[in-house]
Every structure is written in structure tokens, then in C-alpha cells.
Design an enzyme around this catalytic site. Structure first.
Site, PDB file in Angstrom:
ATOM      1  N   LYS A  50      68.103 -31.358 -46.001  1.00 44.72           N
ATOM      2  CA  LYS A  50      68.217 -32.483 -47.019  1.00 44.72           C
ATOM      3  C   LYS A  50      69.676 -32.292 -47.658  1.00 44.72           C
ATOM      4  O   LYS A  50      70.335 -33.233 -47.737  1.00 44.72           O
ATOM      5  CB  LYS A  50      67.074 -32.275 -48.141  1.00 44.72           C
ATOM      6  CG  LYS A  50      65.660 -32.847 -47.677  1.00 44.72           C
ATOM      7  CD  LYS A  50      64.656 -32.405 -48.686  1.00 44.72           C
ATOM      8  CE  LYS A  50      63.163 -32.648 -48.023  1.00 44.72           C
ATOM      9  NZ  LYS A  50      62.016 -32.341 -48.826  1.00 44.72           N
ATOM     10  N   GLN A  94      60.630 -28.739 -53.896  1.00 46.21           N
ATOM     11  CA  GLN A  94      60.312 -28.485 -52.645  1.00 46.21           C
ATOM     12  C   GLN A  94      58.847 -28.212 -52.792  1.00 46.21           C
ATOM     13  O   GLN A  94      58.512 -27.183 -53.324  1.00 46.21           O
ATOM     14  CB  GLN A  94      61.069 -27.787 -51.612  1.00 46.21           C
ATOM     15  CG  GLN A  94      60.349 -27.774 -50.259  1.00 46.21           C
ATOM     16  CD  GLN A  94      60.826 -29.158 -49.542  1.00 46.21           C
ATOM     17  OE1 GLN A  94      61.298 -29.789 -50.046  1.00 46.21           O
ATOM     18  NE2 GLN A  94      60.080 -29.198 -48.287  1.00 46.21           N
ATOM     19  N   ASP A 117      61.210 -37.890 -55.163  1.00 47.65           N
ATOM     20  CA  ASP A 117      59.945 -37.729 -54.271  1.00 47.65           C
ATOM     21  C   ASP A 117      58.928 -38.881 -54.532  1.00 47.65           C
ATOM     22  O   ASP A 117      58.089 -38.997 -53.651  1.00 47.65           O
ATOM     23  CB  ASP A 117      59.278 -36.527 -54.501  1.00 47.65           C
ATOM     24  CG  ASP A 117      59.688 -35.348 -53.733  1.00 47.65           C
ATOM     25  OD1 ASP A 117      60.081 -35.562 -52.496  1.00 47.65           O
ATOM     26  OD2 ASP A 117      59.806 -34.146 -53.899  1.00 47.65           O
TER      27      ASP A 117
HETATM   28  N1  GUN Z   1      57.008 -30.596 -48.620  1.00 46.13           N
HETATM   29  C1  GUN Z   1      56.726 -31.225 -47.465  1.00 46.13           C
HETATM   30  N2  GUN Z   1      57.266 -32.686 -47.597  1.00 46.13           N
HETATM   31  C2  GUN Z   1      57.695 -32.692 -48.774  1.00 46.13           C
HETATM   32  C3  GUN Z   1      58.409 -33.761 -49.363  1.00 46.13           C
HETATM   33  O1  GUN Z   1      58.541 -35.182 -48.936  1.00 46.13           O
HETATM   34  N3  GUN Z   1      58.941 -33.293 -50.769  1.00 46.13           N
HETATM   35  C4  GUN Z   1      58.774 -32.359 -51.456  1.00 46.13           C
HETATM   36  N4  GUN Z   1      59.096 -32.232 -52.543  1.00 46.13           N
HETATM   37  N5  GUN Z   1      58.205 -31.200 -50.748  1.00 46.13           N
HETATM   38  C5  GUN Z   1      57.722 -31.683 -49.455  1.00 46.13           C
END
Ligand code: GUN
Length: 287
Positions: A50, A94, A117
Site C-alpha cells: 500500500k 490494518q 477502508d
Molecule cells: N486486512 C485485510 N484486508 C484489509 C483491508 O482491506 N483493510 C484493512 N485495514 N485491513 C485489511
């Protein structure tokens, strides 16, 4: 005949061109903060990807790593500080968080305008209302974008989503059923009486269950479009590193499906592209 690969990398690249134009036109450099707690190796890979994607497009990123024994109070204090920081437009924590931290309580605290998110109840609530112009969860909206990009017609089609998580399955089902997409949706979960039978009815099957290669060829209707959201590490002594990545869909499904998203290179790059899009939207709306 082997299914055509739904190339998430190519779709994400096509999207990024439009995102670059939006960044150029934005009066401020979009700025994303990413918080990761603990040392789960897969989560660290996702977060690194990311942050790298932000750098590629010229989005500013702040990456905060906290140890797994950080207290909930400390994390709350950091989120509040970031909510109040006007130079930050997006905030992502995350998932998963360590067991001693209440993930839902933390999500509730994020300023909905910075919730890139799309997990805050205000943003998920808007989605339930059919308002799809807000912060949408990145993986499900990435799947929708990939289906649109490949010309998959959803209206009146039968879609089956395997999994009901707040991150993918549940919002995915809402997006597929929303006005404009107009699929007829079934959610398959751990208490479904006959998961295989439900999957066999799908014109579009989205597997988001986190169980390696669970969806077998005889679960899939010939010609169906199959989207594999799973990214699972499975032991593989033949590999130098001792493991390989496996999706939720068995590779044999390629013999039955018409389109199949690969793992890796399918949904993963789309999740990141939608995160970048949400971050730009957040910056545009805050300025
Ligand atoms: N863990 C797995 N997928 C995601 C996501 O799309 N966002 C976040 N914050 N954590 C994750």
C-alpha cells in the site's frame, strides 16, 4: 477449455492513469496514514504494498508500526490525534489487530471522512442505504470495478458470495445487489446447509472465505465468472521458502469457469487501486 484470466494488475494500471489526473487536479497532495500493530508477516506485506503504491502515484504516506503489546488506550490516542490532524486525509488501520484490542471500537473512532477502508458504521450504513458514492470498502469495490472493466453483465444474474466478513463478504453482497449492479445475491457461510449446491447456481461466484482451494471445479457452473479473493499461505516443501500462496478457488476451476481472477495478480492490485482512489476522494472532499 481454460478460463480467461481476469487481470487485476492490468485493470489497476488502467485505473491508476485516471487517478494520476485527479491527483494533479487536487489542490493538495493527498496524504494517507497507515497503522499496523504487531508482526503478522502477511499484514506487513500488504501494508508495504500500500505504501509503495502511494509512492508510485505521488500520494504522501505516513506508515506507523506499533508493537503487538501496545495498549488499546495508546492506539485510541493515536487515532484521535490523526483524526484531528488536518494534513492527513485518509487513515487506515490494518486488520487484524491483536486480540486484546477491540477492532470494532477502534473502527468506530475513525473520522468517517478519513475512513478510506469504508469500515466505519456511517460508511457501511450508507452502503446499506444504497448510497454507493461514499467511502466503499476497497476489496469489494475493486471486485466490482474489475467486473465492470471486463464487461461482465450483472443485471438479473445470480451472484453467490462465499463468506460474510465485514471486510469483504457482506459489503460485496450489498454492492452486487445495489441499484445499477442489480444482481440477485446469495451469501454462503459456515452454517449454509449445502454450500456446493448454492455455488453451483452462480453466474458470478465470489470466494472470500479464507480457506485454501475450497471451491472445487464441481462447485462451479460451466461458464461462470469466478472471483478469487482468498490469499492463503499453504505449506509447500517443494518451494525454497517452504510455502506458496493459494486462493480460495482450486486451480482446476479454470477448466469450468469462463473468467477467473488469479492469485496473486487478481483482486490484490485492485484493493490497492481502490484504496488510492478513496484517499484521493478524501483529500478532494476535505479541501
Ligand atoms: N486486512 C485485510 N484486508 C484489509 C483491508 O482491506 N483493510 C484493512 N485495514 N485491513 C485489511
Amino acid at each position: 477449455m481454460a478460463a480467461v484470466h481476469l487481470d487485476g494488475k492490468a485493470c489497476a494500471k488502467a485505473l491508476e492513469a485516471g487517478l494520476l489526473e485527479r491527483i494533479k487536479a487536487c489542490s493538495v497532495q493527498p496524504h494517507l496514514a497507515v497503522i499496523i500493530v504487531g508482526d503478522d508477516p502477511a499484514s506487513h506485506v500488504y501494508v508495504t504494498n500500500k505504501v509503495k503504491a502511494c509512492q508510485r502515484l505521488g500520494i504522501k504516506s505516513t506508515h506507523v508500526e506499533l508493537s503487538s503489546d501496545v495498549s488499546e488506550a495508546e492506539l485510541i490516542s493515536l487515532v484521535e490525534q490523526m483524526n484531528n490532524d488536518n494534513t492527513l486525509h485518509g487513515l487506515l488501520i490494518q486488520s487484524p489487530l491483536p486480540d486484546h484490542i477491540d477492532e470494532e471500537a477502534i473502527t468506530d473512532l475513525i473520522n468517517p471522512a478519513k475512513d478510506v477502508d469504508g469500515f466505519h458504521p456511517a460508511n457501511l450504513g450508507r452502503l446499506v442505504q444504497g448510497r454507493t458514492d461514499g467511502m466503499l470498502p476497497c476489496t469489494p469495490s475493486g471486485v466490482m470495478e474489475m467486473l465492470r472493466w471486463s464487461g461482465v453483465e450483472l443485471s438479473g444474474k445470480k451472484a453467490v458470495v462465499v463468506g460474510r466478513s465485514r471486510i469483504v463478504g457482506m459489503p460485496q453482497a450489498l454492492l452486487l445487489a445495489a441499484k445499477g449492479a442489480d444482481a440477485t445475491v446469495t451469501i454462503v457461510h459456515s452454517r449454509t446447509a449445502d454450500a456446493k449446491m448454492e455455488c453451483l447456481t452462480a453466474d458470478v461466484l465470489v470466494a472470500a472465505v479464507g480457506r485454501p482451494e475450497m471451491i472445487k471445479a464441481d462447485w462451479v457452473k460451466p461458464g461462470a465468472v469466478v472471483i478469487d479473493v482468498g490469499i492463503n499461505r499453504v505449506d509447500d516443501p517443494t518451494r525454497e521458502r517452504g510455502w506458496r500462496l493459494a486462493g480460495d478457488v482450486d486451480p482446476s476451476v479454470t477448466e469450468v469457469a469462463s473468467l477467473l481472477s488469479p492469485v496473486p495478480g487478481g483482486v490484490g492490485p485492485m484493493t490497492i487501486a481502490m484504496l488510492l482512489a478513496n484517499t484521493i476522494t478524501a483529500a478532494e472532499r476535505q479541501h
